[in-house]
Design a protein around this motif. Structure first.
Motif, PDB file in Angstrom:
ATOM      1  N   LEU A 192       0.495  -6.585  11.427  1.00  0.00           N
ATOM      2  CA  LEU A 192      -0.498  -6.132  10.454  1.00  0.00           C
ATOM      3  C   LEU A 192      -0.891  -7.278   9.522  1.00  0.00           C
ATOM      4  N   THR A 193      -2.172  -7.447   9.350  1.00  0.00           N
ATOM      5  CA  THR A 193      -2.673  -8.482   8.441  1.00  0.00           C
ATOM      6  C   THR A 193      -3.389  -7.884   7.237  1.00  0.00           C
ATOM      7  N   ASN A 194      -3.521  -6.577   7.191  1.00  0.00           N
ATOM      8  CA  ASN A 194      -4.276  -5.896   6.134  1.00  0.00           C
ATOM      9  C   ASN A 194      -3.362  -5.236   5.116  1.00  0.00           C
ATOM     10  N   LEU A 195      -2.181  -5.816   4.885  1.00  0.00           N
ATOM     11  CA  LEU A 195      -1.199  -5.225   3.986  1.00  0.00           C
ATOM     12  C   LEU A 195      -0.525  -6.305   3.148  1.00  0.00           C
ATOM     13  N   ARG A 196      -0.425  -6.058   1.831  1.00  0.00           N
ATOM     14  CA  ARG A 196       0.309  -6.929   0.923  1.00  0.00           C
ATOM     15  C   ARG A 196       1.226  -6.048   0.072  1.00  0.00           C
ATOM     16  N   VAL A 197       2.270  -6.648  -0.506  1.00  0.00           N
ATOM     17  CA  VAL A 197       3.304  -5.872  -1.177  1.00  0.00           C
ATOM     18  C   VAL A 197       3.705  -6.513  -2.504  1.00  0.00           C
ATOM     19  N   TYR A 198       3.842  -5.672  -3.534  1.00  0.00           N
ATOM     20  CA  TYR A 198       4.453  -6.060  -4.805  1.00  0.00           C
ATOM     21  C   TYR A 198       5.799  -5.369  -4.925  1.00  0.00           C
ATOM     22  N   ARG A 199       6.805  -6.124  -5.356  1.00  0.00           N
ATOM     23  CA  ARG A 199       8.078  -5.527  -5.763  1.00  0.00           C
ATOM     24  C   ARG A 199       8.154  -5.682  -7.277  1.00  0.00           C
ATOM     25  N   GLU A 255       1.753   3.402   8.631  1.00  0.00           N
ATOM     26  CA  GLU A 255       0.898   4.197   9.509  1.00  0.00           C
ATOM     27  C   GLU A 255      -0.565   4.100   9.087  1.00  0.00           C
ATOM     28  N   GLN A 256      -0.815   4.164   7.786  1.00  0.00           N
ATOM     29  CA  GLN A 256      -2.198   4.063   7.317  1.00  0.00           C
ATOM     30  C   GLN A 256      -2.799   2.695   7.623  1.00  0.00           C
ATOM     31  N   ALA A 257      -2.028   1.642   7.357  1.00  0.00           N
ATOM     32  CA  ALA A 257      -2.540   0.294   7.593  1.00  0.00           C
ATOM     33  C   ALA A 257      -2.812   0.055   9.076  1.00  0.00           C
ATOM     34  N   GLU A 258      -1.966   0.603   9.931  1.00  0.00           N
ATOM     35  CA  GLU A 258      -2.156   0.431  11.370  1.00  0.00           C
ATOM     36  C   GLU A 258      -3.321   1.262  11.887  1.00  0.00           C
ATOM     37  N   THR A 259      -3.491   2.448  11.321  1.00  0.00           N
ATOM     38  CA  THR A 259      -4.555   3.359  11.767  1.00  0.00           C
ATOM     39  C   THR A 259      -5.921   2.945  11.243  1.00  0.00           C
ATOM     40  N   VAL A 273      -4.522   1.121  -2.868  1.00  0.00           N
ATOM     41  CA  VAL A 273      -3.230   0.782  -3.465  1.00  0.00           C
ATOM     42  C   VAL A 273      -2.351   2.023  -3.434  1.00  0.00           C
ATOM     43  N   GLU A 274      -1.098   1.860  -2.999  1.00  0.00           N
ATOM     44  CA  GLU A 274      -0.145   2.965  -3.038  1.00  0.00           C
ATOM     45  C   GLU A 274       1.028   2.593  -3.932  1.00  0.00           C
ATOM     46  N   ILE A 275       1.302   3.449  -4.909  1.00  0.00           N
ATOM     47  CA  ILE A 275       2.420   3.251  -5.829  1.00  0.00           C
ATOM     48  C   ILE A 275       3.619   4.055  -5.335  1.00  0.00           C
ATOM     49  N   GLY A 276       4.767   3.388  -5.199  1.00  0.00           N
ATOM     50  CA  GLY A 276       5.994   4.073  -4.823  1.00  0.00           C
ATOM     51  C   GLY A 276       6.008   4.494  -3.371  1.00  0.00           C
ATOM     52  N   PHE A 277       5.960   3.526  -2.444  1.00  0.00           N
ATOM     53  CA  PHE A 277       5.850   3.871  -1.019  1.00  0.00           C
ATOM     54  C   PHE A 277       7.194   4.147  -0.355  1.00  0.00           C
ATOM     55  N   ILE A 303      -2.498  -2.365  -0.445  1.00  0.00           N
ATOM     56  CA  ILE A 303      -1.508  -3.010  -1.304  1.00  0.00           C
ATOM     57  C   ILE A 303      -0.474  -1.965  -1.675  1.00  0.00           C
ATOM     58  N   GLY A 304       0.787  -2.232  -1.347  1.00  0.00           N
ATOM     59  CA  GLY A 304       1.868  -1.328  -1.693  1.00  0.00           C
ATOM     60  C   GLY A 304       2.656  -1.858  -2.876  1.00  0.00           C
TER      61      GLY A 304
END
Length: 251
Positions: A122-129, A90-94, A78-82, A101-102
């Motif tokens: 990319l299928t390995n990424l989800r996002v919260y606003r 870049e991380q999700a693609e690499t 999980v990354e807070i404040g992307f 989760i951003g």
């Protein structure tokens, strides 16, 4: 580079040091960010309108089963404040074998990230606003995360604004409960005084150990898996420092 901040509430007395561990996470009128108005590009608007229904998450979705959410069992970061999302993309693609989760409140950054994620398939990424604290409290299960990343949060350098810093004892305790045993909290800042604050909070926090070696403690060299941003490259040319701290959950 993203800055997480918020507007001052007149009822809150200023503080100059980390809060007590039992301080409330959501004090009235105090958040760790300010919502800023910004123009949306066509690509950012496309991300919010067309890609959000597939990759976006809200507080109303409730507590997540992460294996169900991603359709597999994999490490979760999980990354807070992307910010504008370049590092997270870049991380999700690499690292396609890791799920990300951003969490970001600013619409242009969320739209940009979603647009890029879609373009790159990319299928390995989800996002919260959403507010990150609310997401941690209400949506992410206990002991479910391998890593939580907090890169370059707003340092709020004035003493009267230190209470706005997201890194407080109550915050790192909440993070600890969401990390798996052995999971890590990775923070980075370009403000040395905030790096010292982070280290002070973490050294007093129960259930964590510093991963830094004796020669660099409390800091670690920038790990290769943390992308070097344009912001950092500019800072390096100007002689600015960046401090990384990685603490591991021990219980």
């Amino acid at each position: 580079m993203p800055r997480m901040n918020d507007s001052q509430h007149p009822d809150q007395a200023p503080t100059t040091g980390p809060e007590s561990p039992d301080a409330p996470l959501h004090r009235r009128g105090i958040k760790s960010y300010v919502l800023r108005a910004g123009r949306m590009t066509a690509a950012q608007t496309r991300g919010l309108e067309e890609v959000w229904p597939r990759l976006g998450l809200t507080l109303a979705d409730g507590r997540q089963d992460l294996e169900t959410l991603f359709g597999r069992r994999a490490p979760v970061v999980v990354e807070i404040g992307f910010g504008m999302g370049a590092s997270l993309i870049e991380q999700a693609e690499t690292h396609p074998d890791t799920d990300f989760i951003g969490i970001e409140v600013h619409a242009p950054g969320v739209g940009k990230l979603l647009d890029e994620a879609d373009k790159r398939g990319l299928t390995n990424l989800r996002v919260y606003r959403e507010d990150a604290l609310a997401v941690l409290e209400r949506c992410l299960p206990e002991a479910s995360l391998d890593t939580l990343q907090l890169f370059f949060p707003d340092p709020w350098p004035k003493k009267k604004h230190h209470k706005r810093r997201i890194v407080q004892p109550a915050f790192v305790e909440l993070v600890r409960t969401r990390l798996k045993p052995g999971g890590t909290l990775h923070m980075a800042t370009d403000w040395e005084a905030y790096a010292e604050w982070m280290a002070e909070v973490m050294e007093a926090a129960p259930g964590y150990e510093n991963t830094a070696g004796p020669d660099t403690a409390p800091y670690v060299p920038r790990p290769e898996f943390r992308p070097l941003t344009k912001f950092e490259r500019r800072g390096e040319k100007l002689g600015h420092g960046v401090w990384d701290l990685i603490y591991r959950r021990t219980d």
